[in-house]
Design a protein around this motif. Sequence first.
Motif, PDB file in Angstrom:
ATOM      1  N   ASP A 253       0.806  -1.224   0.000  1.00 14.52           N
ATOM      2  CA  ASP A 253       0.000   0.000   0.000  1.00 14.52           C
ATOM      3  C   ASP A 253       0.837   1.272   0.000  1.00 14.52           C
ATOM      4  OD1 ASP A 253      -2.349  -1.368  -0.005  1.00 14.52           O
ATOM      5  OD2 ASP A 253      -2.771  -1.116   2.117  1.00 14.52           O
ATOM      6  N   ILE A 254       2.124   1.167  -0.223  1.00 12.18           N
ATOM      7  CA  ILE A 254       3.020   2.295   0.017  1.00 12.18           C
ATOM      8  C   ILE A 254       2.610   3.557  -0.748  1.00 12.18           C
ATOM      9  CG2 ILE A 254       4.671   1.638  -1.796  1.00 12.18           C
ATOM     10  CD1 ILE A 254       6.894   2.490   0.214  1.00 12.18           C
ATOM     11  N   ASN A 255       2.167   3.400  -1.984  1.00 12.28           N
ATOM     12  CA  ASN A 255       1.771   4.580  -2.769  1.00 12.28           C
ATOM     13  C   ASN A 255       0.476   5.202  -2.249  1.00 12.28           C
ATOM     14  OD1 ASN A 255       3.931   4.599  -4.635  1.00 12.28           O
ATOM     15  ND2 ASN A 255       2.984   2.923  -5.763  1.00 12.28           N
ATOM     16  N   ASP A 256      -0.493   4.355  -1.890  1.00 14.97           N
ATOM     17  CA  ASP A 256      -1.739   4.868  -1.323  1.00 14.97           C
ATOM     18  C   ASP A 256      -1.489   5.524   0.024  1.00 14.97           C
ATOM     19  OD1 ASP A 256      -3.201   3.997  -3.497  1.00 14.97           O
ATOM     20  OD2 ASP A 256      -3.720   2.069  -2.578  1.00 14.97           O
ATOM     21  N   HIS A 260      -2.291   9.394   2.013  1.00 11.20           N
ATOM     22  CA  HIS A 260      -3.249   9.346   3.111  1.00 11.20           C
ATOM     23  C   HIS A 260      -2.860  10.356   4.182  1.00 11.20           C
ATOM     24  CE1 HIS A 260      -5.461   7.633   6.584  1.00 11.20           C
ATOM     25  NE2 HIS A 260      -6.295   7.183   5.673  1.00 11.20           N
ATOM     26  N   TRP A 261      -3.864  10.942   4.837  1.00  5.86           N
ATOM     27  CA  TRP A 261      -3.623  12.018   5.806  1.00  5.86           C
ATOM     28  C   TRP A 261      -2.792  11.572   7.001  1.00  5.86           C
ATOM     29  CZ3 TRP A 261      -5.606  11.650  10.783  1.00  5.86           C
ATOM     30  CH2 TRP A 261      -6.541  10.625  10.988  1.00  5.86           C
ATOM     31  N   SER A 262      -2.898  10.304   7.411  1.00  4.44           N
ATOM     32  CA  SER A 262      -2.118   9.838   8.565  1.00  4.44           C
ATOM     33  C   SER A 262      -1.145   8.722   8.208  1.00  4.44           C
ATOM     34  CB  SER A 262      -3.053   9.365   9.691  1.00  4.44           C
ATOM     35  OG  SER A 262      -3.790   8.230   9.281  1.00  4.44           O
ATOM     36  N   LYS A 263      -1.520   7.866   7.266  1.00  6.05           N
ATOM     37  CA  LYS A 263      -0.680   6.727   6.932  1.00  6.05           C
ATOM     38  C   LYS A 263       0.616   7.120   6.224  1.00  6.05           C
ATOM     39  CE  LYS A 263      -4.627   3.574   6.559  1.00  6.05           C
ATOM     40  NZ  LYS A 263      -5.413   2.688   5.662  1.00  6.05           N
ATOM     41  N   ARG A 264       0.684   8.358   5.735  1.00  6.15           N
ATOM     42  CA  ARG A 264       1.905   8.817   5.077  1.00  6.15           C
ATOM     43  C   ARG A 264       3.086   8.873   6.037  1.00  6.15           C
ATOM     44  NH1 ARG A 264      -0.458  14.906   4.229  1.00  6.15           N
ATOM     45  NH2 ARG A 264      -0.397  15.573   6.426  1.00  6.15           N
ATOM     46  N   ASP A 265       2.813   8.821   7.343  1.00  2.00           N
ATOM     47  CA  ASP A 265       3.879   8.836   8.336  1.00  2.00           C
ATOM     48  C   ASP A 265       4.373   7.439   8.683  1.00  2.00           C
ATOM     49  OD1 ASP A 265       3.906  11.621   8.607  1.00  2.00           O
ATOM     50  OD2 ASP A 265       2.236  11.572  10.017  1.00  2.00           O
ATOM     51  N   ARG A 266       3.803   6.405   8.072  1.00  2.56           N
ATOM     52  CA  ARG A 266       4.279   5.051   8.337  1.00  2.56           C
ATOM     53  C   ARG A 266       5.735   4.904   7.879  1.00  2.56           C
ATOM     54  NH1 ARG A 266      -0.984   1.296   6.654  1.00  2.56           N
ATOM     55  NH2 ARG A 266      -2.160   1.668   8.593  1.00  2.56           N
ATOM     56  N   ALA A 267       6.424   3.954   8.479  1.00  2.00           N
ATOM     57  CA  ALA A 267       7.880   3.851   8.302  1.00  2.00           C
ATOM     58  C   ALA A 267       8.299   3.707   6.849  1.00  2.00           C
ATOM     59  CB  ALA A 267       8.406   2.674   9.125  1.00  2.00           C
ATOM     60  N   GLU A 371     -12.699   6.821   8.066  1.00  2.00           N
ATOM     61  CA  GLU A 371     -11.910   7.109   6.866  1.00  2.00           C
ATOM     62  C   GLU A 371     -12.712   7.928   5.858  1.00  2.00           C
ATOM     63  OE1 GLU A 371     -10.715   3.312   5.473  1.00  2.00           O
ATOM     64  OE2 GLU A 371      -9.047   3.108   6.880  1.00  2.00           O
ATOM     65  N   MET A 372     -13.977   7.572   5.672  1.00  2.00           N
ATOM     66  CA  MET A 372     -14.789   8.286   4.693  1.00  2.00           C
ATOM     67  C   MET A 372     -15.120   9.710   5.155  1.00  2.00           C
ATOM     68  SD  MET A 372     -14.890   6.384   2.151  1.00  2.00           S
ATOM     69  CE  MET A 372     -13.319   5.689   2.692  1.00  2.00           C
ATOM     70  N   VAL A 373     -15.278   9.890   6.457  1.00  2.00           N
ATOM     71  CA  VAL A 373     -15.491  11.243   6.982  1.00  2.00           C
ATOM     72  C   VAL A 373     -14.270  12.097   6.700  1.00  2.00           C
ATOM     73  CG1 VAL A 373     -15.772  12.602   9.086  1.00  2.00           C
ATOM     74  CG2 VAL A 373     -17.165  10.563   8.737  1.00  2.00           C
ATOM     75  N   ARG A 374     -13.079  11.532   6.914  1.00  2.00           N
ATOM     76  CA  ARG A 374     -11.850  12.277   6.647  1.00  2.00           C
ATOM     77  C   ARG A 374     -11.698  12.573   5.155  1.00  2.00           C
ATOM     78  NH1 ARG A 374      -8.377  12.138  11.162  1.00  2.00           N
ATOM     79  NH2 ARG A 374      -9.815  12.244  12.935  1.00  2.00           N
TER      80      ARG A 374
END
Length: 490
Positions: A253-256, A260-267, A371-374
């Motif tokens: 999922d790295i590109n998605d 993403h508003w929060s997942k972009r901070d994953r390692a 997720e959909m609200v965000r």
Amino acid sequence: MTLVEEVRRPAPSGLAPLAVDVDGTLIRGDLLAEQALVFLRNPLRIFTLLFWMLKGRAALKRRLSESVEIDVEALPVNEELVAFIEAERAKGREIHLATASDALVAAKLAARFGFVDGVIASDGVSNLKGEAKAAALTKRFPGGFAYAGDAAADLPVWRAARETVVVGARASTLKAAEAIRPPLAVIPRPRIGARTVAKAARVHQWAKNALVFVPMVLGGKALDLETWAVTLAGFVLLGILASSTYLLNDLWDINDDRRHWSKRDRAFASGRLPIAAGLAAAPIGILIALGGAALIGWGAFFALLGYLVVTLAYSFRLKQVAVLDVFTLAGLFTMRLVVGVALAGVVASPWLLVFSMFIFASLSFAKRHTEMVRVALAGKDKAAGRGYIAADAPFLICMGTATGMSAVLVMVLYIFNEAFPAGMYQTPGALWAFPCVLFLWLGRVWVLSGRDELHDDPVAFAVRDRPSIALGVVMALAFVAAIAPVGRLW
């Protein structure tokens, strides 16, 4: 040969042109690994990749650049280096990319930045690395150049350069670079601590695996030390397996995630951990988990194998299918109970498994609703990699509350039809606290979800939310009261 692309020529400033490496320097990652990851989204392509590798590294890079597109706009960059480059560019210094990556992808990356004056890269025949890069830059800039790099392979380039910029290098590489000449600038290497690794492996999610202890307790083996030892070993093995699948999921999922508003901070998405590390660690973890389960018994082995298969199916495809994704997530939670049944050697309770499907379906719908609200608040219509659109939020609330109340109903029916008639509890009346507490907690989850005050993961939210913890304590006390020989209330 190497490709040299001139974008524009600024006015001479007297400063040596600055050649900037890409992998591990300008970007926090490796373009070849990024391309290979996209290419291998079809696992059968591994044989094609191996064939290309036989033709040499330069040919491999060219074939990948021709075969796949990576989102260069979302690649994580070294912001400190970018700031340094922009300051040098403002002084009038030419900026060129000098990379061992293929020229086709390097040119696309250069277009992302407004400060790049040219690109020097591999061309499908020659791999522009080490001595080859030093020779190409010396030929291109006979008057001298500055070079920004990060690895031991850059030492020949620094020797040929007039000025040195060291970016994120290991201590040994930095020492060797300083022995050549004092660097113009040193940008330190990001520290990869245990916390970063633990977050990538999502060790905090191991709390979900505590479900493996439930069948042991409900099966009457809570005082059996041998069963505790086996179940605890299974808990650890399931954690290792889950962490390994989380690594694969994040790589897939790295590109998605980068959008993403929060997942972009994953390692992996942020570049704090290299893709190669995840590709190596995941299969090792899977082998350790399945091997350990086989030593416990074939029941445990097949239970963990089933969990692995369903998890991978979810990560690679099912999470993109609306409703089926939630059903699969609920199934994965329920499979943790199945693992616990296999470890403890007890009979599976149909009531428990049905209740699990409903309660975790409700929590999974809550996660999707958040997720959909965000997505809607961000002004978008659809979340990347998901089968829902922002307009589905009301549907998700309806499905989530319906499955949640179904879980409460299953609990009530269990108490009526099993707890009292079977005489399984000393004080079965205490169990009536369970549906009451469950109703209150689910109500809190869905109120907060509707207000956009819920964490992405309701389970992770529950272990930090004080009212949720308090309700959990009430349920624990009610269970103790139900099994304790303090006299029957009914």
